[in-house]
Design an enzyme around this catalytic site. Structure first.
Site, PDB file in Angstrom:
ATOM      1  N   VAL A  34       0.856  -1.190   0.000  1.00  0.00           N
ATOM      2  CA  VAL A  34       0.000   0.000   0.000  1.00  0.00           C
ATOM      3  C   VAL A  34       0.891   1.238   0.000  1.00  0.00           C
ATOM      4  O   VAL A  34       1.722   1.402   0.903  1.00  0.00           O
ATOM      5  CB  VAL A  34      -0.901   0.029   1.253  1.00  0.00           C
ATOM      6  CG1 VAL A  34      -1.731   1.315   1.279  1.00  0.00           C
ATOM      7  CG2 VAL A  34      -1.795  -1.201   1.301  1.00  0.00           C
ATOM      8  N   VAL A  49       1.256   5.596  -1.609  1.00  0.00           N
ATOM      9  CA  VAL A  49       0.873   6.717  -2.459  1.00  0.00           C
ATOM     10  C   VAL A  49       2.140   7.521  -2.734  1.00  0.00           C
ATOM     11  O   VAL A  49       2.983   7.705  -1.838  1.00  0.00           O
ATOM     12  CB  VAL A  49      -0.207   7.585  -1.769  1.00  0.00           C
ATOM     13  CG1 VAL A  49      -0.450   8.890  -2.534  1.00  0.00           C
ATOM     14  CG2 VAL A  49      -1.507   6.793  -1.644  1.00  0.00           C
ATOM     15  N   ARG A  97      -2.241  12.846   0.806  1.00  0.00           N
ATOM     16  CA  ARG A  97      -3.296  13.655   1.435  1.00  0.00           C
ATOM     17  C   ARG A  97      -4.217  14.301   0.414  1.00  0.00           C
ATOM     18  O   ARG A  97      -4.638  15.440   0.543  1.00  0.00           O
ATOM     19  CB  ARG A  97      -2.692  14.737   2.361  1.00  0.00           C
ATOM     20  CG  ARG A  97      -1.694  14.203   3.377  1.00  0.00           C
ATOM     21  CD  ARG A  97      -2.249  13.108   4.284  1.00  0.00           C
ATOM     22  NE  ARG A  97      -1.235  12.672   5.225  1.00  0.00           N
ATOM     23  CZ  ARG A  97      -0.390  11.657   4.998  1.00  0.00           C
ATOM     24  NH1 ARG A  97      -0.461  10.959   3.866  1.00  0.00           N
ATOM     25  NH2 ARG A  97       0.481  11.326   5.907  1.00  0.00           N
ATOM     26  N   ARG A  98      -4.522  13.541  -0.620  1.00  0.00           N
ATOM     27  CA  ARG A  98      -5.502  13.972  -1.620  1.00  0.00           C
ATOM     28  C   ARG A  98      -6.610  12.929  -1.759  1.00  0.00           C
ATOM     29  O   ARG A  98      -7.349  12.929  -2.735  1.00  0.00           O
ATOM     30  CB  ARG A  98      -4.819  14.155  -2.976  1.00  0.00           C
ATOM     31  CG  ARG A  98      -3.891  15.353  -3.048  1.00  0.00           C
ATOM     32  CD  ARG A  98      -2.991  15.266  -4.267  1.00  0.00           C
ATOM     33  NE  ARG A  98      -2.280  16.507  -4.512  1.00  0.00           N
ATOM     34  CZ  ARG A  98      -1.185  16.899  -3.858  1.00  0.00           C
ATOM     35  NH1 ARG A  98      -0.671  16.118  -2.915  1.00  0.00           N
ATOM     36  NH2 ARG A  98      -0.609  18.037  -4.141  1.00  0.00           N
ATOM     37  N   GLY A  99      -6.647  12.002  -0.815  1.00  0.00           N
ATOM     38  CA  GLY A  99      -7.733  11.020  -0.824  1.00  0.00           C
ATOM     39  C   GLY A  99      -7.454   9.760  -1.624  1.00  0.00           C
ATOM     40  O   GLY A  99      -8.355   8.929  -1.809  1.00  0.00           O
ATOM     41  N   LEU A 126      -5.480   7.103  -0.912  1.00  0.00           N
ATOM     42  CA  LEU A 126      -5.589   5.884  -0.099  1.00  0.00           C
ATOM     43  C   LEU A 126      -7.050   5.594   0.216  1.00  0.00           C
ATOM     44  O   LEU A 126      -7.481   4.434   0.139  1.00  0.00           O
ATOM     45  CB  LEU A 126      -4.788   6.025   1.205  1.00  0.00           C
ATOM     46  CG  LEU A 126      -4.941   4.804   2.114  1.00  0.00           C
ATOM     47  CD1 LEU A 126      -4.267   3.578   1.504  1.00  0.00           C
ATOM     48  CD2 LEU A 126      -4.407   5.065   3.509  1.00  0.00           C
ATOM     49  N   TYR A 164      -5.010   3.072   9.461  1.00  0.00           N
ATOM     50  CA  TYR A 164      -6.035   2.121   9.019  1.00  0.00           C
ATOM     51  C   TYR A 164      -7.290   2.025   9.879  1.00  0.00           C
ATOM     52  O   TYR A 164      -8.270   1.417   9.460  1.00  0.00           O
ATOM     53  CB  TYR A 164      -5.403   0.729   8.865  1.00  0.00           C
ATOM     54  CG  TYR A 164      -4.386   0.681   7.747  1.00  0.00           C
ATOM     55  CD1 TYR A 164      -4.800   0.706   6.427  1.00  0.00           C
ATOM     56  CD2 TYR A 164      -3.023   0.650   8.010  1.00  0.00           C
ATOM     57  CE1 TYR A 164      -3.876   0.686   5.393  1.00  0.00           C
ATOM     58  CE2 TYR A 164      -2.089   0.631   6.986  1.00  0.00           C
ATOM     59  CZ  TYR A 164      -2.523   0.647   5.677  1.00  0.00           C
ATOM     60  OH  TYR A 164      -1.620   0.639   4.650  1.00  0.00           O
ATOM     61  N   PHE A 177       4.009  -9.574   5.935  1.00  0.00           N
ATOM     62  CA  PHE A 177       3.810  -9.479   4.485  1.00  0.00           C
ATOM     63  C   PHE A 177       3.572  -8.041   4.100  1.00  0.00           C
ATOM     64  O   PHE A 177       3.372  -7.198   4.974  1.00  0.00           O
ATOM     65  CB  PHE A 177       2.637 -10.362   4.041  1.00  0.00           C
ATOM     66  CG  PHE A 177       1.376 -10.084   4.795  1.00  0.00           C
ATOM     67  CD1 PHE A 177       0.464  -9.148   4.336  1.00  0.00           C
ATOM     68  CD2 PHE A 177       1.114 -10.739   6.004  1.00  0.00           C
ATOM     69  CE1 PHE A 177      -0.692  -8.870   5.050  1.00  0.00           C
ATOM     70  CE2 PHE A 177      -0.046 -10.462   6.710  1.00  0.00           C
ATOM     71  CZ  PHE A 177      -0.948  -9.536   6.248  1.00  0.00           C
TER      72      PHE A 177
HETATM   73  C1  LIG Z   1      -0.102   6.202   4.290  1.00  0.00           C
HETATM   74  C2  LIG Z   1      -0.445   6.638   2.874  1.00  0.00           C
HETATM   75  C3  LIG Z   1      -0.735   5.399   2.025  1.00  0.00           C
HETATM   76  C4  LIG Z   1      -1.676   7.550   2.946  1.00  0.00           C
HETATM   77  O1  LIG Z   1      -2.096   7.861   1.639  1.00  0.00           O
HETATM   78  P1  LIG Z   1      -2.919   9.217   1.320  1.00  0.00           P
HETATM   79  O2  LIG Z   1      -3.371   9.129  -0.091  1.00  0.00           O
HETATM   80  O3  LIG Z   1      -2.122  10.396   1.748  1.00  0.00           O
HETATM   81  O4  LIG Z   1      -4.163   9.057   2.291  1.00  0.00           O
HETATM   82  P2  LIG Z   1      -5.543   9.874   2.169  1.00  0.00           P
HETATM   83  O5  LIG Z   1      -5.296  11.207   1.538  1.00  0.00           O
HETATM   84  O6  LIG Z   1      -6.567   9.012   1.523  1.00  0.00           O
HETATM   85  O7  LIG Z   1      -5.876  10.073   3.692  1.00  0.00           O
HETATM   86  C5  LIG Z   1      -7.052   9.584   4.285  1.00  0.00           C
HETATM   87  C6  LIG Z   1      -7.062  10.015   5.723  1.00  0.00           C
HETATM   88  O8  LIG Z   1      -5.999   9.361   6.422  1.00  0.00           O
HETATM   89  C7  LIG Z   1      -5.156  10.326   7.033  1.00  0.00           C
HETATM   90  N1  LIG Z   1      -3.796   9.803   6.913  1.00  0.00           N
HETATM   91  C8  LIG Z   1      -3.176   9.402   5.804  1.00  0.00           C
HETATM   92  N2  LIG Z   1      -1.952   8.943   6.077  1.00  0.00           N
HETATM   93  C9  LIG Z   1      -1.788   9.062   7.413  1.00  0.00           C
HETATM   94  C10 LIG Z   1      -0.737   8.746   8.281  1.00  0.00           C
HETATM   95  N3  LIG Z   1       0.416   8.258   7.822  1.00  0.00           N
HETATM   96  N4  LIG Z   1      -0.924   8.980   9.585  1.00  0.00           N
HETATM   97  C11 LIG Z   1      -2.087   9.486  10.052  1.00  0.00           C
HETATM   98  N5  LIG Z   1      -3.132   9.801   9.251  1.00  0.00           N
HETATM   99  C12 LIG Z   1      -2.978   9.593   7.937  1.00  0.00           C
HETATM  100  C13 LIG Z   1      -5.358  11.587   6.234  1.00  0.00           C
HETATM  101  O9  LIG Z   1      -5.034  12.733   6.962  1.00  0.00           O
HETATM  102  C14 LIG Z   1      -6.846  11.514   5.918  1.00  0.00           C
HETATM  103  O10 LIG Z   1      -7.570  11.883   7.062  1.00  0.00           O
HETATM  104  P3  LIG Z   1      -9.044  12.541   6.936  1.00  0.00           P
HETATM  105  O11 LIG Z   1      -9.903  11.502   6.283  1.00  0.00           O
HETATM  106  O12 LIG Z   1      -9.415  12.833   8.327  1.00  0.00           O
HETATM  107  O13 LIG Z   1      -8.861  13.746   6.072  1.00  0.00           O
HETATM  108  C15 LIG Z   1       0.712   7.427   2.228  1.00  0.00           C
HETATM  109  O14 LIG Z   1       0.988   8.546   3.037  1.00  0.00           O
HETATM  110  C16 LIG Z   1       1.968   6.619   2.040  1.00  0.00           C
HETATM  111  O15 LIG Z   1       2.156   6.014   1.015  1.00  0.00           O
HETATM  112  N6  LIG Z   1       2.875   6.599   3.058  1.00  0.00           N
HETATM  113  C17 LIG Z   1       4.145   5.918   2.971  1.00  0.00           C
HETATM  114  C18 LIG Z   1       4.018   4.435   2.735  1.00  0.00           C
HETATM  115  C19 LIG Z   1       3.213   3.737   3.786  1.00  0.00           C
HETATM  116  O16 LIG Z   1       3.354   3.990   4.968  1.00  0.00           O
HETATM  117  N7  LIG Z   1       2.327   2.851   3.315  1.00  0.00           N
HETATM  118  C20 LIG Z   1       1.498   2.040   4.166  1.00  0.00           C
HETATM  119  C21 LIG Z   1       2.158   0.714   4.272  1.00  0.00           C
HETATM  120  S1  LIG Z   1       1.321  -0.283   5.466  1.00  0.00           S
END
Ligand SMILES: CC(C)(COP(=O)(O)OP(=O)(O)OC[C@H]1O[C@@H](n2cnc3c(N)ncnc32)[C@H](O)[C@@H]1OP(=O)(O)O)[C@@H](O)C(=O)NCCC(=O)NCCS
Length: 411
Positions: free
Chosen positions: A93, A95, A101-103, A105, A134, A411
């Protein structure tokens, strides 16, 4: 595949390498070369890797670019009572760092949950890079593990359990011998999961651009192979550290024998384990209990009850008068409702106002495998109690006496 989001679709086979590289960029890794892709790419299952797209400036116009990804593979999870429940294991997973932070995920998670539900998979499981991600998608911590360190050369007590034979196996044999034992032991413990065959190559050879060292050993007892260990080695000035990546055994004797082997290896300062079961207390086996140290506690399984009635129906329950539980699920409305849980399992309840207890679906996952008692979740505010007498009954119903849930698969 259900794709109800305009920016999310299933990736084609020729897009999977880009998806893996995108994930690696998100976790600050480097893209894979051909050899790395041969190992790491094996985990994709056709039709189960999603991509999120965004129109971005390109050559004077715009082009849809892959900016987020998430995949899953099928497995089964052992639930209280021993049933193996169909589960989606969610992985890779990420982004793109300039598009967070554009939705994206959120769109990926919603699409994936709808897809998992449509496949009839009852649970989804993942390992989280950060704890803040999550919960909003209905995942809760359902098993935990301990980081442990044992001084190498620490002796086991003479009357500690043991027996059988530990043999090291070269990688080419490990590829077949380890999955064979793992298949037999996968569901022996609550929280355990079956391992998708194509999970093994990346695990045994390393997920990164270069293959990594893996030591592998198998334990045999009277009934044949019944345990194994996989480790890597971190070099150090005062001796190497054996870092145990995987150690599973059918019983206490096989487990102790594998630890005895690892602790007895020459030129080693310490043996460590990352997410070991909470009830694996090696201090009880050692002549000097202080040579075993617990260095940390961490979340392991993040579990999502995708089909709450089926999940509740699949597990065994303790013996107490029923409780009515109101479950809230914002993302999967079919789960949102009340259920009467008794020793015979769950029965739907029409009147949601009649609930004794109330929780969100992520907090239900925290109790589902027995890691947390309903009473501690009430005390901490994860669950709400409308009838105090029901809390003790819920503790009895959810209890898994003598069993600490643990998965042991990363995993
Ligand atoms: C974690 C990750 C997948 C989030 O993706 P994203 O597209 O920024 O997430 P979204 O914009 O859909 O965010 C949805 C919500 O989750 C919150 N959120 C996203 N990532 C977060 C994080 N790391 N910690 C806390 N909150 C988070 C956002 O603020 C948003 O909150 P809201 O609904 O209250 O506005 C991305 O930051 C990433 O790739 N991180 C590095 C890799 C990683 O950690 N992957 C997960 C592996 S398990």
């Amino acid at each position: 595949m259900v794709t109800d989001h305009p920016r999310v679709r299933v990736l084609e086979p020729d897009e999977l390498r880009a998806s893996t590289d995108l994930f690696r960029t998100a976790v600050h890794g480097t893209p894979l070369d051909d050899d790395g892709w041969r190992r790491g790419g094996s985990r994709h299952v056709p039709g189960r890797t999603l991509g999120a797209f965004e129109d971005l400036p390109a050559g004077g116009g715009t082009a849809a670019e892959l900016v987020g990804t998430a995949m899953s593979f099928p497995c089964r999870t052992a639930v209280p009572g021993g049933a193996g429940v169909d589960t989606a294991a969610v992985s890779l997973v990420g982004v793109r760092p300039d598009r967070t932070r554009r939705g994206h995920l959120s769109a990926l998670m919603r699409t994936q949950l709808a897809d998992v539900a449509a496949r009839g998979e009852v649970l989804a499981t993942l390992r989280a890079s950060e704890t803040g991600i999550y919960g909003r998608f209905g995942y809760g911590i359902a098993t935990r593990g301990r980081k442990v360190r044992i001084r190498a050369a620490a002796a086991l007590r003479p009357d500690a359990p043991g027996g059988g034979t530990v043999r090291m196996v070269p990688l080419d044999r490990a590829r077949t011998e380890l999955p064979a034992v793992a298949e037999r032991l996968a569901l022996q413990r609550t929280g355990g999961m079956t391992r998708f065959g194509r999970w093994w190559p990346a695990f045994l050879e390393g997920y990164g651009p270069a293959a990594e060292f893996r030591g592998t050993a198998v334990h045999s007892g009277p009934d044949g192979d019944d345990g194994w260990a996989v480790w890597t080695v971190d070099a150090g000035d005062g001796g190497d550290t054996i870092r145990v990546l995987d150690l599973h055994a059918a019983d206490a004797g096989a487990s102790a024998e594998l630890w005895r082997f690892l602790l007895g290896m020459d030129l080693v300062a310490d043996v460590t384990g990352g997410l070991r079961p909470l009830d694996e207390d090696l201090s009880l086996l050692l002549a000097d209990p202080r040579e075993f140290r617990v260095e940390g506690l961490a979340d392991e399984t993040w579990l999502r009850l995708v089909d709450v009635p089926a999940a509740l129906g699949a597990r065994a329950w303790g013996d107490a008068a029923p409780v009515v539980l109101r479950v809230h699920d914002r993302l999967l409305p079919a789960n949102d409702g009340a259920v009467r849980i008794g020793p015979d399992g769950p029965k739907p309840v029409e009147d949601t106002t009649a609930a004794d207890l109330e929780c969100d679906v992520d907090a239900l996952a925290m109790a589902y495998l027995g890691d947390r008692r309903p009473s501690e979740l009430v005390t901490a505010g994860w669950w709400r109690a409308h009838d105090d007498a029901a809390v003790a009954r819920a503790d009895t119903l959810f209890a898994t006496p003598g069993v600490v849930p643990w998965c042991g698969t990363f995993f």
